[in-house]
Every structure is written in C-alpha cells, then in structure tokens.
Enzyme design. Structure first.
Site, PDB file in Angstrom:
ATOM      1  N   ASP A   1      36.755  45.135  36.927  1.00 56.48           N
ATOM      2  CA  ASP A   1      36.834  43.724  37.304  1.00 56.48           C
ATOM      3  C   ASP A   1      37.990  43.093  36.537  1.00 56.48           C
ATOM      4  O   ASP A   1      38.026  43.153  35.310  1.00 56.48           O
ATOM      5  CB  ASP A   1      35.505  43.022  36.951  1.00 56.48           C
ATOM      6  CG  ASP A   1      35.411  41.641  37.591  1.00 56.48           C
ATOM      7  OD1 ASP A   1      36.251  41.317  38.455  1.00 56.48           O
ATOM      8  OD2 ASP A   1      34.488  40.891  37.227  1.00 56.48           O
TER       9      ASP A   1
ATOM     10  N   HIS B   1      35.652  42.657  49.689  1.00 54.33           N
ATOM     11  CA  HIS B   1      35.669  41.510  48.771  1.00 54.33           C
ATOM     12  C   HIS B   1      37.081  40.967  48.561  1.00 54.33           C
ATOM     13  O   HIS B   1      37.324  39.765  48.714  1.00 54.33           O
ATOM     14  CB  HIS B   1      35.032  41.911  47.440  1.00 54.33           C
ATOM     15  CG  HIS B   1      35.041  40.833  46.420  1.00 54.33           C
ATOM     16  ND1 HIS B   1      34.527  39.570  46.661  1.00 54.33           N
ATOM     17  CD2 HIS B   1      35.522  40.801  45.128  1.00 54.33           C
ATOM     18  CE1 HIS B   1      34.675  38.822  45.576  1.00 54.33           C
ATOM     19  NE2 HIS B   1      35.285  39.533  44.641  1.00 54.33           N
TER      20      HIS B   1
HETATM   21  C1  HEM Z   1      28.944  39.666  42.488  1.00 51.02           C
HETATM   22  C2  HEM Z   1      29.984  38.935  42.186  1.00 51.02           C
HETATM   23  C3  HEM Z   1      31.368  39.508  42.086  1.00 51.02           C
HETATM   24  C4  HEM Z   1      31.774  40.765  41.724  1.00 51.02           C
HETATM   25  C5  HEM Z   1      30.913  41.947  41.303  1.00 51.02           C
HETATM   26  C6  HEM Z   1      33.221  40.770  41.821  1.00 51.02           C
HETATM   27  C7  HEM Z   1      34.006  41.875  41.551  1.00 51.02           C
HETATM   28  C8  HEM Z   1      35.369  41.949  41.808  1.00 51.02           C
HETATM   29  C9  HEM Z   1      36.154  43.159  41.728  1.00 51.02           C
HETATM   30  C10 HEM Z   1      35.613  44.518  41.299  1.00 51.02           C
HETATM   31  C11 HEM Z   1      37.418  42.840  42.071  1.00 51.02           C
HETATM   32  C12 HEM Z   1      38.612  43.803  42.206  1.00 51.02           C
HETATM   33  C13 HEM Z   1      39.373  43.975  40.944  1.00 51.02           C
HETATM   34  C14 HEM Z   1      40.058  42.737  40.463  1.00 51.02           C
HETATM   35  O1  HEM Z   1      41.109  42.343  40.956  1.00 51.02           O
HETATM   36  O2  HEM Z   1      39.492  42.105  39.588  1.00 51.02           O
HETATM   37  C15 HEM Z   1      37.453  41.418  42.365  1.00 51.02           C
HETATM   38  C16 HEM Z   1      38.567  40.712  42.723  1.00 51.02           C
HETATM   39  C17 HEM Z   1      38.591  39.353  42.905  1.00 51.02           C
HETATM   40  N1  HEM Z   1      37.501  38.506  42.920  1.00 51.02           N
HETATM   41 FE1  HEM Z   1      35.589  39.034  42.656  1.00 51.02          FE
HETATM   42  N2  HEM Z   1      33.661  39.542  42.216  1.00 51.02           N
HETATM   43  C18 HEM Z   1      32.573  38.734  42.395  1.00 51.02           C
HETATM   44  C19 HEM Z   1      32.552  37.413  42.790  1.00 51.02           C
HETATM   45  C20 HEM Z   1      33.687  36.661  43.014  1.00 51.02           C
HETATM   46  C21 HEM Z   1      33.700  35.255  43.326  1.00 51.02           C
HETATM   47  C22 HEM Z   1      32.452  34.367  43.418  1.00 51.02           C
HETATM   48  C23 HEM Z   1      35.012  34.879  43.450  1.00 51.02           C
HETATM   49  C24 HEM Z   1      35.612  33.538  43.756  1.00 51.02           C
HETATM   50  C25 HEM Z   1      34.981  32.396  43.825  1.00 51.02           C
HETATM   51  C26 HEM Z   1      35.824  36.074  43.226  1.00 51.02           C
HETATM   52  C27 HEM Z   1      37.195  36.094  43.232  1.00 51.02           C
HETATM   53  C28 HEM Z   1      37.954  37.228  43.106  1.00 51.02           C
HETATM   54  C29 HEM Z   1      39.421  37.236  43.211  1.00 51.02           C
HETATM   55  C30 HEM Z   1      40.320  36.030  43.410  1.00 51.02           C
HETATM   56  C31 HEM Z   1      39.816  38.579  43.085  1.00 51.02           C
HETATM   57  C32 HEM Z   1      41.246  39.124  43.155  1.00 51.02           C
HETATM   58  C33 HEM Z   1      41.642  39.330  44.598  1.00 51.02           C
HETATM   59  C34 HEM Z   1      43.048  39.870  44.736  1.00 51.02           C
HETATM   60  O3  HEM Z   1      43.975  39.066  44.743  1.00 51.02           O
HETATM   61  O4  HEM Z   1      43.192  41.101  44.826  1.00 51.02           O
HETATM   62  N3  HEM Z   1      34.983  37.126  42.970  1.00 51.02           N
HETATM   63  N4  HEM Z   1      36.174  40.912  42.215  1.00 51.02           N
END
Ligand code: HEM
Length: 304
Positions: A144, A216
C-alpha cells in the site's frame, strides 16, 4: 520572515506503531474552550518521547473556533450511498488525533495521556491502534503506497495553498475498513491482482489490457482535464484475528478529491470498485489538520 508550517507528523516516515483517537466535545463546552485544551497537547509534558502527533478538527468545531482560518470547502463527511446498496457510512466526530511512534507501548502511553489531557472538554468516541504490516503491506498482502506522491511532492498534494483560508492546513479523510480476508484469499493470486490492478509481490501496475475497469487503482486514479488529482495516503493496517482491515487515512489540499474517489469506488458512475466486495467501511469522517501557525494563533490569541 515567518513561514507557515504544516503539522510535520503528516509527513513523518519510519514509524511502525500508530494510534488514532476520535472525540466528541462535551455538551455545553464551546469549540474555542475545547480547542484550547487540545492545543496543550503540543506541550512537551504530553507529546515528548519520540512520537508524532497530528491534531485535526471537525468542520463545525474548527469553523466555530477559527472562522477566518477555515477553508470554504471544509464540511462534515456526508457518507456515500452506492446505487446497489454498498455504502460508506458517515460517523463524524469533532476532533481526531493521530499518534505515531516506534513501538506500541509508546503510542499507547501517549494516546492515554492525550485522552486524559482533554477529558474535561471532550469524550473519547473511538480509538484504533494500527501497525505497519511487513514491508508496508495491506493485510491482503498487497503493498500500500506505491503510487503515493513522494514526500518531496507530498506538501503540494496535501496542503491548502498559501494565501487561501486555512493555508498549510490539510483536509483529512479517516475511514475504518473491515476486510473479509477469507473471501479475498479464496481468490487465485491472478484474481487478487485484478482486484487491485497491481501485481501482489512487487506492486507492478497491470497493463492497460490486463487491468479491469473495476480494479481499485482504475477507480481511484482521478484524471481531470489531463491533470492527475492526487491525495497523500497514510493508511495503516489494524485489528485482531476476528476483525481486521485498513484504517484509511489520507490528506488533501481539497476534500472534493476524496469525494470523487469514493463516488467512483461506490459505483455512482456505474462501475463499483471490486475491492468493495472484500472490504466494507465501518466508519468515515472528514477533519481539518490546521497549520502549526494557525494552532499557535489560537493557543495564544493575544499575540496574534
Ligand atoms: C480497503 C480499503 C483500501 C485498501 C486495502 C487500499 C489499498 C490500495 C492498494 C494496495 C493500492 C495500490 C498501491 C498503491 O499505489 O498504494 C492503492 C492505491 C490507491 N488507493 Fe487505495 N485502498 C483502500 C481504500 C482507498 C480509498 C478509500 C481511497 C480514496 C478515497 C483510495 C485511494 C487510492 C489511490 C489514490 C491509490 C493510487 C492510485 C494510482 O494512482 O495508482 N484507496 N490502494
């Protein structure tokens, strides 16, 4: 020349133990009186000892105590209602504290001291310890933070621009997500990778052809007129064997980015994030983490 400084804990790296606290102001206590008590947490008797402490307040409390330093866009979290019943509930409180440090005993000590220090003006509504999982992974096993802006750029993403009300402060989204890890782990690794849109071991983004539209990262990547709208994420895993997940924390110059990402995650445009099949938000709130200067001005108004 005086600089406008953000709260440095927002950007602090290298801490393995975390503690999040949410408070409701006691009935009859004005926001001004209550905040004066919270501001004492900056004092060494409570916040010394190698921890970072970030203080943030709900829209109503901050606007009442410091109307000229409140961004126009600051509002309570409205929640999100998806068209198919999936939802993110709003559980707004008045104040939020994030304590991060090297070990859980230290963060617990400081969390306990903080709750005691504000007990005359505020009641603890929620507490959540969190931890770094392996090399910065979510409990699903996926890294993450890969596409998070690097710290050298994070201030531009996270802070309210200078010259506008609330300058160098930051909008916070705090949500507790509960994972269904058994269901997630029943998927093949290939399917798990399609849920996030990245490979599991080393977080490589799937190619355009391989990445499903409901992955996601396909849902939360915001491209508005050719410009990527980013947020600065500081989420940490939490939990016991019976209930665990991600305490999602993010900072932004502007809260509409959160709202747009959540709208896309919950399928308000017709495609729901597949991650919401495996994780469900149990809480959600917006806070405002004022600049150090704003906190100081409020703590000693006579010098302002
Ligand atoms: C169960 C809840 C969540 C989990 C387990 C999760 C996990 C992850 C993972 C594994 C990634 C890919 C690696 C990274 O770039 O960090 C990611 C990307 C991202 N997540 Fe989440 N996330 C969650 C909730 C959210 C929420 C609620 C938001 C926004 C309100 C969010 C916004 C983002 C953004 C902006 C990225 C980067 C996207 C990109 O530009 O590639 N995430 N998340």
């Amino acid at each position: 020349m005086e600089f406008t400084l953000p709260q440095s804990g927002i950007f602090a790296q290298g801490t393995r133990a975390h503690y999040f606290l949410e408070f409701d102001l006691r009935p009859g206590v004005t926001a001004t009186v209550a905040l004066a008590s919270f501001l004492r947490l900056q004092a060494p008797d409570v916040s010394a000892g190698g921890v970072n402490l970030v203080l943030a307040f709900g829209a109503d409390a901050w606007r009442e105590a410091a109307p000229s330093m409140a961004p126009a866009s600051l509002a309570p979290f409205p929640g999100v209602q998806g068209p198919d019943g999936h939802r993110a509930p709003a559980t707004q409180h008045d104040a939020w504290i994030w304590i991060s440090g090297s070990t859980p005993d230290i963060t617990w000590d400081h969390a306990r001291a903080a709750v005691g220090a504000v007990s005359e003006v505020a009641v603890l509504a929620n507490e959540q310890p969190g931890f770094l999982y392996h090399d910065g992974r979510d409990e699903t096993g996926f890294i993450d933070g890969t596409a998070n802006p690097p710290v050298r750029r994070a201030a531009d993403v996270a802070l309210v621009p200078l010259g506008t009300p609330g300058e160098a402060g930051s909008h916070v989204l705090a949500m507790r997500w509960v994972h269904d890890l058994d269901a997630f782990h029943r998927l093949s690794i290939h399917e798990q990778e399609r849920v996030f849109g990245r490979t599991k071991l080393d977080s490589v983004e799937l190619s355009h052809g391989e990445k499903p539209p409901d992955a996601h990262i396909a849902r939360v990547e915001l491209d508005v007129e050719g410009e990527e709208l980013e947020i600065f994420r500081r989420s940490v895993p939490y939990g016991t064997i019976q209930e665990s997940g991600l305490y999602f924390v993010a900072f932004s110059a502007d809260p509409s980015r959160f709202q747009r990402m959540l709208a896309r995650m919950f399928g308000l445009d017709g495609v729901r994030d597949r991650l919401t099949d495996f994780s469900t938000p149990a809480s959600g709130a917006y806070y405002f983490a004022p600049s150090i200067n704003a906190l100081r001005a409020l703590a000693s108004p006579e010098q302002d």
